[in-house]
Design an enzyme around this catalytic site. Structure first.
Site, PDB file in Angstrom:
ATOM      1  CE  LYS A 192      -3.875   2.264   1.928  1.00 50.39           C
ATOM      2  NZ  LYS A 192      -3.540   3.576   1.724  1.00 50.39           N
ATOM      3  NE  ARG A 198     -14.865   1.808   3.157  1.00 52.25           N
ATOM      4  CZ  ARG A 198     -13.812   2.919   2.818  1.00 52.25           C
ATOM      5  NH1 ARG A 198     -12.796   2.255   2.866  1.00 52.25           N
ATOM      6  NH2 ARG A 198     -13.804   4.042   2.655  1.00 52.25           N
ATOM      7  CE  LYS A 237      -8.344   1.747   4.895  1.00 47.96           C
ATOM      8  NZ  LYS A 237      -8.497   3.101   4.240  1.00 47.96           N
ATOM      9  NE  ARG A 257      -7.260   3.692  -6.435  1.00 44.61           N
ATOM     10  CZ  ARG A 257      -8.201   3.021  -5.443  1.00 44.61           C
ATOM     11  NH1 ARG A 257      -8.342   3.408  -4.355  1.00 44.61           N
ATOM     12  NH2 ARG A 257      -8.851   1.953  -6.084  1.00 44.61           N
ATOM     13  CD  GLU A 279      -2.164   4.732  -4.016  1.00 39.90           C
ATOM     14  OE1 GLU A 279      -1.549   5.894  -3.626  1.00 39.90           O
ATOM     15  OE2 GLU A 279      -3.016   4.278  -3.523  1.00 39.90           O
ATOM     16  NE  ARG A 298      -9.652   8.388  -2.223  1.00 37.40           N
ATOM     17  CZ  ARG A 298      -9.334   7.215  -1.967  1.00 37.40           C
ATOM     18  NH1 ARG A 298      -7.879   6.880  -1.970  1.00 37.40           N
ATOM     19  NH2 ARG A 298     -10.220   6.389  -1.500  1.00 37.40           N
TER      20      ARG A 298
END
EC number: 6.5.1.1
Length: 507
Positions: free
Chosen positions: A211, A366, A372, A216, A260, A231
């Site tokens: 991560k 989500r 994460k 993003r 990213e 994002r």
């Protein structure tokens, strides 16, 4: 529709915690809107007008707010039209022109309408009418299947247009909304877990990926035409020429990539997050270059991959962009997942994302397919002040001003406290009630919105880290701070120090 009807509904939504009540109120409002009012109204409710930023700030808005009107006469369409004019105003004299437009409309607005207009213009809508709630309300108002509305919204990236289609077009037209290269889609989001091993228990076989501590991006390419989106679906192509060149050089004609971007130092180590964001937000060319890393592909040369399993998408990503793939491993072994997590942290990254290898790309949602894992730091800080809340928290002391101990006086008085951030995250209704009753008892002074208190109350705060900041005297600001608990067992002189927090900059 009168703007006042929108404001009343927004206030009602903000004042309840019930998702069902929010959906009911918003659905009832949507049914009463005229077709050309639907998209603007959605934009106002979520604090994202369809015109985007229109070149006004706090000073302009404050100066425009004169004596409010006694009766509501401003319509949704009139506010939308004014934003069109503000967005179109540029060049010499534009500031004066915007001020004139603002004064003309706000002079006809009631007090609560003026407050609503200010929040829309300044991006400070906190009604609780988030996209998910509004999506359910749209489905309810239009009597359309929720999954169809959600898919149209995520693939179009335009909730206002989705609402217009749902309420005024046929179900077939709504179902026809699909993935279009060049039109951004809402990114898939991740849930959270305490460890990589725990995440793997949920996902089963998974790709455990770094991560990154970056920004993003979503990259679209049709031939040589490349577009890069944030994002939040803002087009930042002109800011990222180095990323554009990378995407343009891939062996494809059409593609949509998710990933990213971040800046690296001369040793290939990620620079601090704020350096990436400073470069990311710059319109002019900068010396710092941004490196793209991709972790998913949604479309390749005429083939949509949203509904393909992650294993298929990763194979395509390896084929077209192997040199720009985010590091990771596919595994079912918790020890392997934990090792990758340690390696990511050692490389200066935030942690890992554990992704079920058979999962599809759930745009805008989500769920448990992506999880994460980031280390959480907790520190004991001192409450310096508390702000009065708004919306559902009106009448309660809410947002905390947090200070770290400065034992040597490096940033102020020896033994004093240095402000390092604010937060209202993690506060339960019970804590809000307690704060509102307690802090006035130790009040030192107050302004209209803030009660300054004796620095005697210790609170445990969880953070994801710190970042360099010129806003606070200690030179740092907390990242993603949230309240864990109050520490009645600790004295303020036992709080964590500003030097300890500043040490996180080196991590």
């Amino acid at each position: 529709m009168l703007l006042d009807e929108l404001v009343v509904t927004a206030d009602a939504v903000a004042s309840t915690r019930s998702r069902l009540a929010k959906v009911d109120a918003l659905a009832e409002l949507l049914r009463r809107l005229e077709p050309d009012e639907i998209a603007p109204a959605i934009g106002f409710l979520v604090g994202k007008p369809r015109q985007g930023r229109v070149g006004v700030g706090w000073r302009s808005v404050g100066a425009a707010m004169g004596q409010p009107a006694d009766a509501a006469t401003v319509t949704v369409a009139e506010l939308d039209a004014m934003l069109d004019r503000l967005a179109a105003t540029s060049g010499a004299g534009s500031a004066g022109g915007r001020s004139h437009e603002l004064r003309e409309l706000t002079a006809r607005a009631t007090e609560r309408e003026q407050g609503f207009i200010a929040r829309v213009l300044l991006g400070e809508m906190r009604t609780g009418a988030l996209e998910g709630v509004l999506t359910d309300a749209i489905a309810r108002a239009a009597d359309r299947p929720g999954p169809v509305v959600r898919r149209a919204a995520t693939l179009s990236g335009d909730l206002g247009e989705t609402a217009r289609l749902a309420l005024t077009a046929t179900e077939a037209e709504l179902e026809a909304v699909g993935l279009v290269v060049g039109r951004p889609v809402l990114p898939m989001l991740a849930a959270t877990a305490s460890s990589a091993a725990a995440a793997l228990e949920t996902t089963g076989e998974a790709s455990v990926e770094y991560k990154l501590d970056g920004a993003r991006i979503q990259a679209h390419r049709v031939g040589d035409d490349v577009r890069i989106f944030t994002r939040n679906l803002a087009d930042v192509t002109h800011r990222l020429p180095e990323v554009v060149e990378v995407v343009r050089g891939l062996p494809v004609h059409d593609v949509i990539l998710d990933g990213e971007t971040l800046s690296l130092d001369e040793d290939g180590v990620p620079r601090p997050f704020q350096e990436t964001m400073s470069r990311f937000g710059a319109d002019a060319a900068r010396a710092t270059l941004l490196h793209p890393w991709f972790f998913d592909v949604l479309h390749v040369d005429g083939r949509d991959l949203l509904d393909e399993p992650l294993a298929t998408r990763l194979a395509e990503l390896e084929r077209i962009a192997a040199a720009y793939r985010i590091p990771g491993e596919v595994t079912t072994d918790p020890e392997v997942a934990e090792r990758v997590s340690r390696e990511a942290l050692a490389a200066g990254q935030e942690g890992v994302v554990v992704k079920a290898i058979g999962s599809t790309y759930a745009a805008g949602r989500r769920g448990s397919s992506w999880i994460k894992v980031k280390p959480v730091h907790t520190y004991d800080l001192v409450v310096l002040a508390c702000e009065w809340g708004s919306g559902r928290r009106t009448g309660w002391l809410s947002n905390l001003h947090l200070g770290a101990l400065d034992p040597t006086g490096e940033f102020g008085e020896p033994g004093g406290y240095v402000m390092v951030g604010k937060t209202f995250k993690g506060l339960t209704d019970a804590l809000l009630k307690w704060q509102t009753e307690y802090f006035p008892q130790i009040e030192q002074r107050r302004t209209e919105n803030t009660v300054w208190v004796e620095p005697t109350t210790v609170v445990e705060i969880a953070i994801d880290g710190v970042q360099a900041s010129t806003r606070y005297p200690g030179g740092i600001a907390l990242r993603f701070a949230r309240v864990k608990r109050y520490r009645d067992d600790k004295r303020p002189e036992e709080a964590d120090t500003i030097q300890t927090l500043r040490g996180l900059l080196r991590m």
